[in-house]
Design an enzyme around this catalytic site. Structure first.
Site, PDB file in Angstrom:
ATOM      1  CB  ALA A  66      -0.903  -0.017   1.226  1.00 54.28           C
ATOM      2  N   GLY A 109       0.753  -5.090   0.809  1.00 55.66           N
ATOM      3  CA  GLY A 109      -0.389  -5.143  -0.100  1.00 55.66           C
ATOM      4  C   GLY A 109      -0.062  -5.783  -1.441  1.00 55.66           C
ATOM      5  CD  GLU A 112      -2.246  -7.643   2.688  1.00 53.12           C
ATOM      6  OE1 GLU A 112      -1.836  -6.495   2.390  1.00 53.12           O
ATOM      7  OE2 GLU A 112      -2.896  -7.879   3.722  1.00 53.12           O
ATOM      8  CD  GLU A 132       1.565  -5.609   5.573  1.00 50.46           C
ATOM      9  OE1 GLU A 132       2.374  -6.497   5.941  1.00 50.46           O
ATOM     10  OE2 GLU A 132       0.832  -5.732   4.572  1.00 50.46           O
TER      11      GLU A 132
END
Ligand code: CAA
Length: 259
Positions: A66, A109, A112, A132
């Site tokens: 992200a 992300g 993911e 993270e």
């Protein structure tokens, strides 16, 4: 193909190819990028000429997670009210198979995103990780759930709790996170080849197969088996089932019409 700001799209035969394209940010997944990915996926999903989609990044990064610069000043109430990252999961509503071709970093992300795809192929230099925790947060787009199912609890905990245990391509292959490792330069072609193979099958059966496999992650075995059997039976209402089985008996190649 439409033009976007953060991704490139291209069709190769019956395959839609989405290339994440924010090279200066190592394909960090800003909100707008994911909106574009989901829009492109929806367009391919409703395009009768497309049977499968491949998502890739660059040789250095599939996606480095992200966008940290975009989210660093967010307040809880804002993330809660706007369901921050919730929209990413729209891609799990796509009916056609999505294949991830992962070269370089697939972190946070990025990992993911790859795990929301149906098949992952890795380039030899791929790196998968969930860093993270080092940012004071946890994976927020499925990492704590999908990684466990892919690599088992101990390895997933090790990766998520330390943030610095990453998987290289060979490790990802041996743990079952990815199903093939190929030289970086050949990765996209190799992934498109598998996508083409899938796209040459009948779309009703391909889409129901994807749906049935994904059910196994969500419901108890008995419900999953029931779901599978109903979908299996439903396929006897399709022309592709008649064609596929007739072609076998007549010793010829099936010509599916996706009906
Ligand atoms: N968000 C925003 N920008 C990022 C980014 C990210 N996730 N990852 C890299 N970038 C930017 C860098 O800030 C840098 O920009 P500037 O040139 O403006 O400084 C540029 O991309 C190049 O990055 P580096 O100079 O760091 O490249 P490197 O080769 O030295 O290191 C890396 C590569 C190890 C991937 C490193 O960039 C890195 O650690 N990135 C962050 C990885 C991360 O923590 N991801 C998780 C994000 S949180 C998340 O994803 C939440 C979730 O669950 C959805």
């Amino acid at each position: 193909d439409k033009s976007y700001s953060h991704i490139l799209t291209e069709t190769r035969g019956k395959v839609g190819l989405i290339t994440l394209n924010r090279p200066k940010a190592l394909n960090a997944l800003c909100g707008d990028l994911f909106v574009e990915v989901n829009e492109a996926l929806r367009n391919y999903d409703t395009n009768d000429n497309i049977g499968a989609v491949v998502i890739t990044g660059s040789e250095k990064a599939f996606a480095a997670g992200a966008d940290i610069k975009e989210m660093k000043d967010k307040a809880f109430i804002e993330t809660y009210k706007n369901n921050f990252l919730g929209h990413w999961a729209e891609m799990t509503e796509i009916k056609k198979p999505i294949l991830a071709a992962v070269n370089g970093y697939a972190l946070g992300g990025g990992c993911e995103l790859a795990m929301m795809c149906d098949i992952i192929y890795a380039g030899e230099k791929a790196v998968f990780g969930q860093p993270e925790i080092k940012l004071g947060v946890i994976p927020g787009a499925g990492g704590t759930q999908r990684l466990v199912k892919a690599v088992g609890k101990s390895k997933a905990m090790e990766m998520i709790l330390t943030g610095s245990v990453n998987l290289n391509a060979t490790e990802a292959l041996s743990l079952g996170l990815v199903s093939k490792v190929v030289p970086a330069a050949e990765l996209v072609d190799e992934t498109v080849k598998t996508a083409e193979k899938i796209a040459s099958m009948g779309q009703p059966s391909v889409q129901m197969a994807k749906e049935a496999v994904n059910k196994s992650f969500e419901v108890p075995l008995s419900a999953g088996l029931r779901w599978e059997r109903i979908l299996f039976q439903a396929l006897f209402g399709t022309a592709d089932q008649k064609e596929g089985m007739a072609a076998f008996v007549e010793k010829r190649k099936a010509n599916f019409t996706n009906q």
